[in-house]
Motif scaffolding. Structure first.
Motif, short mmCIF file in Angstrom:
data_model
loop_
_atom_site.label_atom_id
_atom_site.label_comp_id
_atom_site.label_asym_id
_atom_site.label_seq_id
_atom_site.Cartn_x
_atom_site.Cartn_y
_atom_site.Cartn_z
N GLY B 52 -6.59 7.03 2.47
CA GLY B 52 -7.11 6.02 3.20
C GLY B 52 -6.79 4.77 2.56
N GLY B 53 -6.19 3.66 3.15
CA GLY B 53 -5.98 2.51 2.57
C GLY B 53 -4.50 2.29 1.94
N GLU B 54 -3.95 3.40 1.74
CA GLU B 54 -2.53 3.45 0.90
C GLU B 54 -1.52 2.73 1.68
OE1 GLU B 54 -1.04 7.51 0.67
OE2 GLU B 54 0.50 6.95 -0.82
N VAL B 55 -0.77 1.84 0.75
CA VAL B 55 0.33 1.05 1.10
C VAL B 55 1.65 1.68 0.44
CG1 VAL B 55 1.41 -1.34 1.25
CG2 VAL B 55 -1.14 -1.05 1.70
N LYS B 56 2.67 1.97 1.26
CA LYS B 56 3.90 2.25 0.48
C LYS B 56 5.06 1.49 0.97
CE LYS B 56 3.22 7.09 -0.92
NZ LYS B 56 3.91 8.52 -0.73
N LYS B 57 5.93 1.04 0.29
CA LYS B 57 6.96 0.29 0.47
C LYS B 57 8.31 1.10 0.32
CE LYS B 57 4.87 -4.44 -0.13
NZ LYS B 57 5.12 -5.73 -0.59
N LEU B 58 9.24 0.78 1.29
CA LEU B 58 10.72 1.31 1.10
C LEU B 58 11.45 0.25 1.68
CD1 LEU B 58 12.08 4.07 1.10
CD2 LEU B 58 12.03 4.37 3.35
N LYS B 59 11.92 -0.44 0.90
CA LYS B 59 12.68 -1.61 0.83
C LYS B 59 12.25 -2.87 1.74
CE LYS B 59 17.14 0.80 -0.01
NZ LYS B 59 18.35 1.28 0.51
N ARG B 60 12.51 -2.83 3.09
CA ARG B 60 12.12 -3.81 3.65
C ARG B 60 10.88 -3.32 4.60
NH1 ARG B 60 14.83 -4.82 7.36
NH2 ARG B 60 16.49 -3.21 6.86
N LEU B 61 10.62 -2.22 4.36
CA LEU B 61 9.79 -1.39 5.24
C LEU B 61 8.33 -1.13 4.40
CD1 LEU B 61 12.31 -0.82 6.87
CD2 LEU B 61 11.41 1.46 7.35
N THR B 62 7.25 -1.58 5.10
CA THR B 62 5.86 -1.32 4.58
C THR B 62 5.04 -0.54 5.48
OG1 THR B 62 5.96 -3.61 3.37
CG2 THR B 62 3.98 -2.55 3.38
N PHE B 63 4.34 0.49 4.93
CA PHE B 63 3.49 1.57 5.78
C PHE B 63 2.23 1.17 5.21
CE2 PHE B 63 7.09 3.60 7.41
CZ PHE B 63 8.17 3.41 6.61
N GLN B 64 1.23 1.41 5.93
CA GLN B 64 -0.17 1.39 5.52
C GLN B 64 -0.59 2.48 6.39
OE1 GLN B 64 -1.97 -2.28 5.57
NE2 GLN B 64 -3.81 -1.75 4.58
N PHE B 65 -1.89 3.32 5.67
CA PHE B 65 -2.61 4.29 6.28
C PHE B 65 -3.99 3.53 6.36
CE2 PHE B 65 -3.60 8.14 7.90
CZ PHE B 65 -4.00 8.94 7.16
N GLY B 66 -4.57 3.62 7.56
CA GLY B 66 -6.04 3.09 7.58
C GLY B 66 -7.13 3.63 6.85
N ASP B 67 -7.87 2.77 6.41
CA ASP B 67 -9.07 3.26 5.53
C ASP B 67 -9.92 4.33 5.86
OD1 ASP B 67 -9.99 -0.27 4.90
OD2 ASP B 67 -8.38 0.96 3.77
N ALA B 68 -9.85 4.77 7.30
CA ALA B 68 -10.67 5.62 7.96
C ALA B 68 -9.48 6.96 8.08
CB ALA B 68 -11.35 5.47 9.33
N ARG B 69 -8.22 6.85 7.67
CA ARG B 69 -7.22 7.72 8.02
C ARG B 69 -7.26 8.25 9.60
NH1 ARG B 69 -8.41 12.54 5.47
NH2 ARG B 69 -10.42 11.89 4.88
N LYS B 70 -7.44 7.24 10.23
CA LYS B 70 -7.19 7.50 11.78
C LYS B 70 -5.82 6.71 12.50
CE LYS B 70 -11.95 8.09 12.92
NZ LYS B 70 -13.15 7.65 13.91
N ASP B 71 -5.10 5.82 11.49
CA ASP B 71 -4.18 5.11 12.13
C ASP B 71 -3.32 4.72 10.86
OD1 ASP B 71 -7.02 2.97 11.94
OD2 ASP B 71 -5.29 2.14 10.97
N SER B 72 -2.16 4.17 11.40
CA SER B 72 -0.99 3.85 10.39
C SER B 72 -0.38 2.56 10.87
CB SER B 72 -0.05 4.75 10.01
OG SER B 72 0.74 4.46 8.97
N SER B 73 0.32 1.89 10.31
CA SER B 73 1.15 0.83 10.73
C SER B 73 2.46 0.71 9.96
CB SER B 73 0.64 -0.64 10.65
OG SER B 73 0.24 -1.16 9.27
N LEU B 74 3.57 0.21 10.36
CA LEU B 74 4.74 0.15 9.79
C LEU B 74 5.31 -1.32 10.18
CD1 LEU B 74 7.57 0.65 8.85
CD2 LEU B 74 8.23 1.64 11.00
N HIS B 75 5.47 -2.18 8.95
CA HIS B 75 5.81 -3.45 9.13
C HIS B 75 7.36 -3.47 8.76
CE1 HIS B 75 5.50 -7.83 9.38
NE2 HIS B 75 6.26 -7.86 7.86
N ILE B 76 8.26 -4.02 9.37
CA ILE B 76 9.60 -4.35 8.90
C ILE B 76 9.92 -5.71 8.68
CG2 ILE B 76 11.86 -3.92 9.48
CD1 ILE B 76 11.32 -1.66 11.26
#
Lengths: 116, 111
Positions: B52-76
């Protein structure tokens, strides 16, 4: 790229005929899966296998059967194809079937099946 | 069945723009994965998030896992035409669960 080969890549068949799709892997992964992908539905699990001769049903298994006689091959059979089974079928493999973050799946290129 | 809702369903942007897409559920997931699929090919794994809360980056892509582990976002950041494709999120509700896939987000990046 994971060594996964699906055959055939394209098939057109008639309603009521049997169809078998083949998935072959060279990775020696224990788990294999068959999915179908349809617009508006995404990827849906049909059947999966967790070892030779060990298979189980997925979300949309009606009308499909599977067999796995060797680690490397997983067959999907439509006993009597219907138009509702027109879809793109994907095979996937994974080393682990579960576990936090460990169920990473590698997909084949897909088989496009049209049932007329 | 644990549902994963992805939004928006379709997105068409100009090269160089930034974007964020989402994968939401009312259920808790032990992990979430993001895949990208190009026409005529199978999905390819981009990233797995497990904490929960984890952020991972893959070049221009940023992935985040929500604190409650119910959602995720992808930012390009600064999207490129090569980012065009179908983005799928997939989650395992429990340690012994099979993956459930969202319906995907179709992204088109215009040159």
């Amino acid at each position: 790229d994971a060594g996964i080969t699906q055959s055939p890549r394209h098939k057109v068949t008639e309603t009521g005929t049997p169809v078998t799709l083949r998935c072959h892997q060279t990775e020696n992964h224990r788990y294999m899966y068959w999915y179908r992908q349809d617009p508006g539905h995404g990827l849906r699990l049909i059947h999966y296998s967790y070892g030779v001769k060990d298979t189980d049903k997925g979300e949309v298994s009606d009308g499909y059967s599977v067999s796995r006689s060797k680690t490397e091959d997983f067959l999907l059979t439509l006993e009597s194809a219907t138009s509702s089974q027109t879809s793109v079928y994907f095979c996937a493999i994974s080393e682990s079937g579960s576990g936090k973050g460990k169920n990473i799946q590698y997909f084949g290129a897909g088989t496009r099946l049209s049932v007329l | 069945t644990q549902l994963l809702e992805q939004s928006p369903q379709f997105l068409s942007i100009q090269e160089g723009e930034n974007l964020t897409v989402y994968c939401n559920s009312s259920s808790v997931f032990s992990s979430l994965q993001w895949y990208r699929q190009e026409p005529g090919e199978g999905p390819v794994l981009l990233v797995t998030v497990v904490t929960g809360g984890e952020v991972k980056k893959l070049k221009r892509l940023t992935f985040q896992f929500g604190d409650a582990r119910k959602d995720s976002s992808l930012h390009i950041t600064a999207a490129q035409p090569g980012d065009t494709g179908l983005y799928l999120c997939a989650g395992a509700p429990g340690a012994n669960s099979k993956l459930t896939f969202g319906k995907g987000i179709t992204l088109s990046v215009r040159p």
